[in-house]
Enzyme design. Structure first.
Site, PDB file in Angstrom:
ATOM      1  N   ARG A  69      -2.724   3.357   5.617  1.00 21.37           N
ATOM      2  CA  ARG A  69      -2.101   2.955   4.354  1.00 21.37           C
ATOM      3  C   ARG A  69      -0.593   2.754   4.511  1.00 21.37           C
ATOM      4  NH1 ARG A  69      -5.320   3.296   0.001  1.00 21.37           N
ATOM      5  NH2 ARG A  69      -3.496   2.824  -1.239  1.00 21.37           N
ATOM      6  N   MET A 101       0.839  -1.206   0.000  1.00 19.03           N
ATOM      7  CA  MET A 101       0.000   0.000   0.000  1.00 19.03           C
ATOM      8  C   MET A 101       0.875   1.258   0.000  1.00 19.03           C
ATOM      9  SD  MET A 101      -3.813  -0.097   1.561  1.00 19.03           S
ATOM     10  CE  MET A 101      -3.500  -0.648   3.147  1.00 19.03           C
ATOM     11  N   CYS A 102       0.839   2.097   0.964  1.00 20.31           N
ATOM     12  CA  CYS A 102       1.495   3.404   1.084  1.00 20.31           C
ATOM     13  C   CYS A 102       0.454   4.499   0.840  1.00 20.31           C
ATOM     14  CB  CYS A 102       2.643   3.660   0.114  1.00 20.31           C
ATOM     15  SG  CYS A 102       4.077   2.611   0.391  1.00 20.31           S
ATOM     16  N   GLY A 103       0.663   5.608   1.515  1.00 23.59           N
ATOM     17  CA  GLY A 103      -0.222   6.754   1.330  1.00 23.59           C
ATOM     18  C   GLY A 103       0.588   7.957   0.881  1.00 23.59           C
ATOM     19  N   THR A 128       3.271   8.092   3.702  1.00 26.78           N
ATOM     20  CA  THR A 128       3.220   7.105   4.773  1.00 26.78           C
ATOM     21  C   THR A 128       3.546   5.763   4.126  1.00 26.78           C
ATOM     22  OG1 THR A 128       0.860   6.621   4.493  1.00 26.78           O
ATOM     23  CG2 THR A 128       1.435   8.398   6.022  1.00 26.78           C
TER      24      THR A 128
END
Lengths: 228, 300
Positions: B32, B1-3, B147
């Site tokens: 995330r 994921m990652c934001g 993030t």
């Protein structure tokens, strides 16, 4: 009518209320305030409730809906009405990717645009999009109908089974094994029925083109190797 | 994921609140990416000095009397320590400071250099990272944040985003690249060596190399669509603007919002809900394989 303000009430409390309506209650209408992009709003409905969501939602709104009528008065994130069984989901704004994915029944209406992979692997759901749809829509669609009043992106209906696709605008490109087909009277009648159910007026079924499977990829045949 | 979050201000009266707004956006993207967080914030040095952001695993020793030792080496600089990072502002060149660090502070890493950029990143929850560096109090013209939920390399400070590989440039990435090893070798042949094993740092260095060849940000991002293989949503910052590009498959989510006051990016709409006037903003999903960028200098 129960009102749930998601800025003060946990989402789980609302979703669980939808599945635990007291016996004898006639209160089947719910309103959701301040969804602020929350995930899984009104997911898992299994009774004919009505839900009005005042604002935009995140992932998987009204997922697995079975019999509910859910209206999002805003836009929806990825996977709205994913795997719907029955009922109606209306998005007043736009929908992100894979709207109505794997849906087995019911009606999904998107009044704005839907992005990529709309109706991917659809299995009986009817989807009506008043705007445009993105690339790879109806990928491997097995049954049901996808009606698009605007344009469709690249690779529409790639590896399609028996889902029927109707597009009023331009199709950027068709996916493997998806072809334009004749519009027969039964298709015009079905299209008229779907447009009416979706509350669309001033648009005639004759303005659409129908796309479906060329049925060359159902079973592997070396002569069709180029189609993959 | 990652934001990913990004905020480019058009209304200068919002500039004092940039860090505060970006902090809310970043914290909204915690689920995330709870592994690490980072932020690049652009705020020009009033005297036109060179800024360097330094990072150290032992800040109490590395940053102790750094100002004095720099001065002895003939580098007059202000040093502002924020937890594990320190921002230097100086009339000396970045190269001169780097040379000093190489001999006097070999364990210190430079996370960003330029006229405007400050770049803070650490492992840990976004709310703790924001708190540790006092991001809420920072003003600026634009900024990007990230993030991280790690997939391609270890959870370390240097593996966190943003990555900065050129003056006032930075990149954050959601996705994973498939051809980063080949690209890394190509860049190494051109004399560009990277700090981490991270695939996203390769993308940042690739864009820096393309811009060094004379391309503008938009052109460099267009080349990336041809040369990078894998999944990506990138947000890229430069001294005067920021850009967005998604790969042609566009699996990694992206939402943008624009008003008369700002242009904002979020991996999800949740990141944008606290922005002023969001109810009436134009909100849209950036198209696949399409480059978007905004520039203060070009807009002016």
């Amino acid at each position: 009518m129960p009102v749930f303000d998601l800025s003060t009430t946990p989402l789980r409390e609302f979703n669980s209320a939808l599945r635990n309506i007291p016996e004898g209650s006639n209160d089947f209408s719910f309103e959701v305030l301040n969804p602020r992009g929350s995930h899984a709003v009104a997911a898992g409905i299994d009774t004919p409730v009505t839900v009005d969501v005042q604002g935009s939602v995140g992932y998987y709104c009204a997922g697995m809906n079975d019999g509910g009528i859910v209206t999002v008065h805003g836009s929806a994130g990825p996977g709205v009405a994913e795997n719907m069984m029955s009922g109606t989901v209306v998005v007043e704004g736009d929908a992100s990717q894979y709207a109505g994915a794997t849906g087995r029944g019911g009606l999904l209406v998107i009044r704005g645009n839907a992005s990529s992979r709309c109706g991917i692997s659809m299995k009986g759901i009817d989807i009506v999009v008043l705007g445009n749809i993105g690339h790879m829509s109806a990928f491997m669609g097995q049954s049901g109908h996808l009606v698009v009043l605007g344009d469709a992106g690249e690779a529409l209906g790639d590896s399609l089974y028996e889902a029927k696709l109707f597009v009023r605008g331009k199709v950027k490109s068709l996916g493997a094994d998806c072809v334009e087909k004749d519009m027969r009277p039964e298709h015009l009648a079905k299209l008229a029925e779907l447009l009416e159910k979706a509350g669309v007026s001033g648009v005639r079924p004759e303005e659409f083109k129908r796309y479906g499977s060329a049925r060359k990829l159902y079973n592997f045949n070396i002569d069709n190797a180029d189609a993959y | 994921m990652c934001g990913i979050v990004g905020l480019f201000l058009k209304d200068r009266t919002l500039e004092p609140r940039l860090g505060d707004m970006l902090s809310d956006m970043l914290i909204a993207m915690t689920d995330r990416g709870p592994d690490s967080a980072g932020i690049a914030i652009y705020r020009p040095s009033p005297e036109g000095k060179t800024k360097l952001t330094l990072q150290s695993a032992s800040p109490e020793t590395d940053f102790a009397d750094l100002r004095g030792e720099l001065l002895e080496a003939g580098i007059a600089a202000s040093v502002t320590v924020r937890s594990t990072h320190a921002v230097l502002e100086t009339d000396a060149t970045a190269e001169k400071v780097r040379a000093f660090l190489a001999t006097h502070r070999p364990a210190v890493r430079v996370t960003g250099t330029g006229r405007s950029i400050e770049l803070y990143k650490e492992t840990g929850l976004p709310k703790d990272v924001v708190e540790r560096f006092g991001v809420r109090g920072m003003g600026g013209t634009h900024g990007v944040g990230h993030t991280r939920m790690a997939t391609e390399s270890a959870v370390t400070t240097l593996g966190a985003h943003p990555f900065s590989t050129g003056a006032d440039q930075c990149l954050v990435h959601n996705g994973s690249l498939s051809n980063h090893s080949n690209l890394r070798r190509t860049l190494a042949h051109e004399g560009i060596n990277l700090e981490s094993q991270n695939d996203s740092e390769v993308a940042a260095a690739y864009l820096t190399a393309e811009m060094a060849r004379g391309k503008d940000l938009g052109e460099a991002l267009n080349s990336a669509l041809d040369d990078l293989d894998g999944f990506f949503t990138f947000v890229v910052g430069t001294q005067s603007g920021f850009g967005v590009v998604r790969d042609p498959i566009a699996c990694k989510p992206a939402v943008m919002a624009e008003t008369d006051q700002y242009v904002a990016f979020g991996s999800e709409y949740r990141a944008l809900v606290n922005l002023p006037g969001i109810e009436n903003a134009r909100v849209w999903e950036p198209e696949p394989a399409t480059v978007y960028f905004w520039d203060h200098e070009k807009a002016a």
